[in-house]
Every structure is written in C-alpha cells, then in structure tokens.
Motif scaffolding. Structure first.
Motif, PDB file in Angstrom:
ATOM      1  N   ASN A  70       0.805  -1.218   0.000  1.00 32.75           N
ATOM      2  CA  ASN A  70       0.000   0.000   0.000  1.00 32.75           C
ATOM      3  C   ASN A  70       0.837   1.267   0.000  1.00 32.75           C
ATOM      4  OD1 ASN A  70      -3.118  -0.538   0.299  1.00 32.75           O
ATOM      5  ND2 ASN A  70      -2.065  -2.154   1.420  1.00 32.75           N
ATOM      6  N   LEU A  71       1.979   1.250   0.659  1.00 29.29           N
ATOM      7  CA  LEU A  71       2.808   2.450   0.655  1.00 29.29           C
ATOM      8  C   LEU A  71       3.353   2.749  -0.728  1.00 29.29           C
ATOM      9  CD1 LEU A  71       4.757   2.335   4.018  1.00 29.29           C
ATOM     10  CD2 LEU A  71       3.151   4.072   3.247  1.00 29.29           C
ATOM     11  N   SER A  91       9.815   2.632  -0.117  1.00 30.45           N
ATOM     12  CA  SER A  91       9.152   3.436  -1.140  1.00 30.45           C
ATOM     13  C   SER A  91       9.408   4.919  -0.913  1.00 30.45           C
ATOM     14  CB  SER A  91       7.642   3.167  -1.142  1.00 30.45           C
ATOM     15  OG  SER A  91       7.367   1.837  -1.517  1.00 30.45           O
ATOM     16  N   ALA A  92       9.404   5.341   0.349  1.00 29.58           N
ATOM     17  CA  ALA A  92       9.621   6.752   0.656  1.00 29.58           C
ATOM     18  C   ALA A  92      10.965   7.247   0.141  1.00 29.58           C
ATOM     19  CB  ALA A  92       9.526   6.970   2.165  1.00 29.58           C
ATOM     20  N   SER A  93      11.972   6.375   0.174  1.00 28.40           N
ATOM     21  CA  SER A  93      13.312   6.796  -0.246  1.00 28.40           C
ATOM     22  C   SER A  93      13.385   7.102  -1.740  1.00 28.40           C
ATOM     23  CB  SER A  93      14.342   5.722   0.113  1.00 28.40           C
ATOM     24  OG  SER A  93      14.159   4.542  -0.662  1.00 28.40           O
ATOM     25  N   GLU A  94      12.387   6.662  -2.483  1.00 29.44           N
ATOM     26  CA  GLU A  94      12.336   6.955  -3.917  1.00 29.44           C
ATOM     27  C   GLU A  94      11.705   8.319  -4.199  1.00 29.44           C
ATOM     28  OE1 GLU A  94      13.744   5.090  -6.097  1.00 29.44           O
ATOM     29  OE2 GLU A  94      14.162   3.348  -4.838  1.00 29.44           O
ATOM     30  N   PHE A  95      11.022   8.889  -3.210  1.00 36.84           N
ATOM     31  CA  PHE A  95      10.249  10.110  -3.433  1.00 36.84           C
ATOM     32  C   PHE A  95      10.693  11.291  -2.581  1.00 36.84           C
ATOM     33  CE2 PHE A  95       7.587   6.567  -4.692  1.00 36.84           C
ATOM     34  CZ  PHE A  95       7.074   6.983  -5.909  1.00 36.84           C
ATOM     35  N   PHE A  96      11.608  11.043  -1.624  1.00 40.36           N
ATOM     36  CA  PHE A  96      12.080  12.121  -0.749  1.00 40.36           C
ATOM     37  C   PHE A  96      13.600  12.154  -0.717  1.00 40.36           C
ATOM     38  CE2 PHE A  96       7.796  11.305   0.558  1.00 40.36           C
ATOM     39  CZ  PHE A  96       7.289  12.566   0.828  1.00 40.36           C
ATOM     40  N   ASP A 139      -7.093  11.004   1.671  1.00 43.45           N
ATOM     41  CA  ASP A 139      -6.939  10.696   0.253  1.00 43.45           C
ATOM     42  C   ASP A 139      -6.981   9.196  -0.026  1.00 43.45           C
ATOM     43  OD1 ASP A 139      -6.369  13.478  -0.467  1.00 43.45           O
ATOM     44  OD2 ASP A 139      -4.448  13.173   0.541  1.00 43.45           O
ATOM     45  N   TYR A 140      -6.622   8.390   0.966  1.00 43.72           N
ATOM     46  CA  TYR A 140      -6.490   6.944   0.738  1.00 43.72           C
ATOM     47  C   TYR A 140      -6.708   6.230   2.054  1.00 43.72           C
ATOM     48  CZ  TYR A 140      -4.275   2.530  -0.797  1.00 43.72           C
ATOM     49  OH  TYR A 140      -4.007   1.217  -1.109  1.00 43.72           O
TER      50      TYR A 140
END
Length: 261
Positions: A44-45, A73-78, A233-234
């Motif tokens: 889900n993340l 996943s966060a490390s790909e966007f921040f 949002d989700y």
C-alpha cells in the motif's frame, strides 16, 4: 492521574527493539505477521506514494521500534528522511543497520519483496543502499515536550509517516489526539500524513514483557484525522490473518491524508 493498565508502556518502561523485530518482522518460518505487517504495508505504501504524488525534500518518520521496511518506497520520493525515536535501544538498532555494522538485523526479505512486486527482483541491495543514503538523521525525541526534538528545531516536513507508534504510546482517545496533533505540527501547510495501525488491540508482547496498546476503530481514526485539519486521500483496511497470541489486533489500516493549507 496514575496509569491503571497492568501492562508496560512502550515509551516509558524500556523496550527490546531487536526482540520485537525477530517476533513481528523477521523472515523466520514461524513468524506469523508477514501478510499483515510486512506485505500489506509495503504494497500500500508503494501505491500511496506513486498514485498520491507524495514527494518532496523531507520526510519525518515516527514509528514503532527499529522498523525500516515502510521507508523503502519513501526513499524513492524524498531527498531526506529524518527518523525520530523515543528509545535509545531503537536508535542503536537502527543505526547498526544504516551503518551496515556486524550483527545488524536482516531486512533483505522485505527489500526483495518490494523489488519482486516492482518487477526488479535480484536488486534488493540497491533498494537497501538507496534507503541508507536517504536516512540523513536518527534523532532522540521526547513525546511530552512541545518541541519533541529540543534543542533541535526540525525544518517543516513534506510528509510525516507513523507506523504503529500511536497505537502503543496512547493510553486513550485524548492521548491519541494529542500525539497526532504534535506529529502534524511537524508538517508544512499542505503536507501529507500517513498512518499505519491496528484496530482493537489491547496489548502486544515482546519477550517476557506485555505492553499496552490502545484499542480504537475506523470511525475514531477517520474522525480524528479529519478533526485535525486533514483531508483523507487513501484508506485501506485488511482483516487479520496472523495466528498468534503475541498481539490481539483485529484488523490493520493504512490512511494517507493531506493537511489543508
């Protein structure tokens, strides 16, 4: 007012972070929580960050123990991840992994799982290396202080993620709301909040110690998030599949929301 709970408090009475990882997040054959605490969160993340277009310079993580799988996943966007911990043992355990020191907990099963879902199996070392380089700071915090990281003042975050922490530090509804309000103050206007937790839990066990958990439901968490000025949002809920008496949650939930400007 004195705490009447017979169980220990996660952020007060000490906590064996390594035993927690072994019991709830490892790749051991008898580890019962793979679907609920590993797969569900990773699945889900990845979707939340991608579909929700959640990204930016700074993500602050306030989560249980020394877990890191929710941050792949966060490390790909921040660009930068700042991890806040209330427990010194959790900090030591996490830094052991970040610094690739001998004896660090093995997270390869979770990074490999994410790579497999993304169609890039066999590259889990790249995923772990990316996360290590993105975790810029691991900071001790005091949940009772107005500025939890005093004397440090953190820059406003684009996103705050909290996995399972609110469930174990909150004694009741008022506590949950109070801590969530503190967490949300770390966000810049329009920033995103991501929560992962479990409904109906009253305790969780680590080694020989039984710790308090706050029992809540979907109606409460939705009203609380909206009441603190967020737009949801989700939201995804999963019924428990784990067979174990280590913890008594009924379902797990992930919610993503953004703060109104």
């Amino acid at each position: 007012m004195m705490d009447s709970s017979p169980h220990k408090l996660y952020h007060v009475h000490g906590f064996d972070s390594r035993q927690c990882l072994e019991d709830y997040f490892s790749d051991k054959p008898d580890m019962a929580f793979g679907d609920d605490l590993l797969n569900f969160l990773i699945d889900n993340l990845s979707q939340v960050f991608t579909v929700g277009h959640i990204n930016g310079d700074i993500l602050v993580d306030l989560s249980l123990g020394s877990i890191i799988h929710h941050l792949y996943s966060a490390s790909e966007f921040f660009k930068n991840i700042i991890v806040l911990k209330v427990n010194n043992r959790c900090i030591m355990e996490l830094k052991r992994w970040v610094d690739e020191r001998t004896g660090a907990f093995y997270w390869g099963h979770t990074s490999a799982l994410l790579q497999q879902k993304e169609g890039n199996s066999g590259q889990f070392e790249d995923k772990e290396g990316k996360l290590r380089s993105t975790i810029q700071h691991v900071v001790k915090c005091d949940l009772e202080k107005e500025n939890m990281t005093e004397p440090l003042v953190l820059p406003p975050a684009d996103c705050v993620i909290s996995a399972l922490l609110l469930d174990v530090i909150s004694k009741d509804q008022d506590d949950y709301i109070r801590y969530l309000r503190k967490f949300s103050k770390l966000l810049k206007p329009g920033g995103h909040l991501i929560l992962f937790g479990g409904f109906g839990a009253t305790y969780f066990t680590v080694g020989k110690d039984k710790f308090h958990a706050f029992a809540y439901d979907e109606d409460f968490i939705r009203k609380t998030v909206v009441g603190e000025g967020f737009i949801i949002d989700y939201c995804k809920i999963k019924e428990r599949t784990a067979v174990s008496d280590l913890i008594d949650y009924k379902t797990v939930i992930i919610i993503s929301a953004h703060k109104e400007k």
